[in-house]
Design a protein around this motif. Structure first.
Motif, PDB file in Angstrom:
ATOM      1  N   UNK A 282       0.691  -1.319  -0.080  1.00  0.00           N
ATOM      2  CA  UNK A 282       0.053   0.020  -0.074  1.00  0.00           C
ATOM      3  C   UNK A 282       0.881   1.379  -0.033  1.00  0.00           C
ATOM      4  N   UNK A 283       2.138   1.073   0.615  1.00  0.00           N
ATOM      5  CA  UNK A 283       2.689   2.307   0.782  1.00  0.00           C
ATOM      6  C   UNK A 283       3.827   2.714  -0.119  1.00  0.00           C
ATOM      7  N   UNK A 284       4.279   1.817  -0.752  1.00  0.00           N
ATOM      8  CA  UNK A 284       5.514   2.010  -1.401  1.00  0.00           C
ATOM      9  C   UNK A 284       5.311   2.408  -2.871  1.00  0.00           C
ATOM     10  N   UNK A 285       6.170   3.376  -3.433  1.00  0.00           N
ATOM     11  CA  UNK A 285       5.768   3.985  -4.902  1.00  0.00           C
ATOM     12  C   UNK A 285       5.686   3.472  -6.052  1.00  0.00           C
ATOM     13  N   UNK A 286       6.202   2.378  -6.069  1.00  0.00           N
ATOM     14  CA  UNK A 286       6.319   1.901  -7.585  1.00  0.00           C
ATOM     15  C   UNK A 286       5.921   0.219  -7.657  1.00  0.00           C
ATOM     16  N   UNK A 287       6.038  -0.341  -8.828  1.00  0.00           N
ATOM     17  CA  UNK A 287       5.558  -1.587  -8.682  1.00  0.00           C
ATOM     18  C   UNK A 287       7.043  -2.582  -8.601  1.00  0.00           C
TER      19      UNK A 287
END
Length: 108
Positions: free
Chosen positions: A31-36
Motif C-alpha cells: 500500500x505504501x511503496x511508490x512503484x511496481x
C-alpha cells in the motif's frame, strides 16, 4: 486427538504471530511503496515469509498425518512460486518501459 504439548502449542502460537506480522508488513509495503518494483519486492519477500510461518504453524497443529504432509508441500510450493511471480511482474513492468521510482520523483 491427544492434547498438544505446551512446547508444541507455544511454537504454533509463535509461528502464527510471526506469520501475521510478516503478512501485515507485506500489506503495508504494497500500500505504501511508490512503484511496481518496490511493491513486487515486498510482496515476494514479506508475503512469502508470512505465508511460510503461518503454514508452519498449521503443519505443527495438524501433526504428521496426511494434512500436515500436504501443508509442508504447500509451504515449499509457495516458497518457489511467490518469488517467481514477483519476478515475472517486475520483468513485465520493465519490458513495458515503466521506469523505477527515484528520489525526488513526483510519482508518489
Amino acid at each position: 486427538m491427544d492434547a498438544l504439548s505446551p512446547v508444541r502449542l507455544a511454537l504454533i502460537v509463535v509461528f502464527g504471530l510471526c506469520g501475521l506480522f510478516f503478512t501485515f508488513v507485506s500489506m503495508a509495503g504494497v500500500l505504501r511503496l511508490p512503484d511496481v518494483y518496490s511493491r513486487a519486492h515486498t510482496a515476494s519477500q514479506a508475503d512469502t515469509l508470512g505465508a511460510g510461518f503461518t503454514l508452519a504453524a498449521v503443519a505443527l497443529a495438524a501433526g504428521w498425518d496426511g494434512a500436515g504432509f500436504k501443508t509442508v508441500l504447500l509451504l515449499f510450493f509457495i516458497f518457489v512460486t511467490n518469488p517467481t511471480a514477483a519476478h515475472a511482474i517486475a520483468r513485465a513492468a520493465f519490458e513495458e518501459g515503466i521506469v523505477p521510482w527515484t528520489e525526488g520523483d513526483e510519482r508518489r
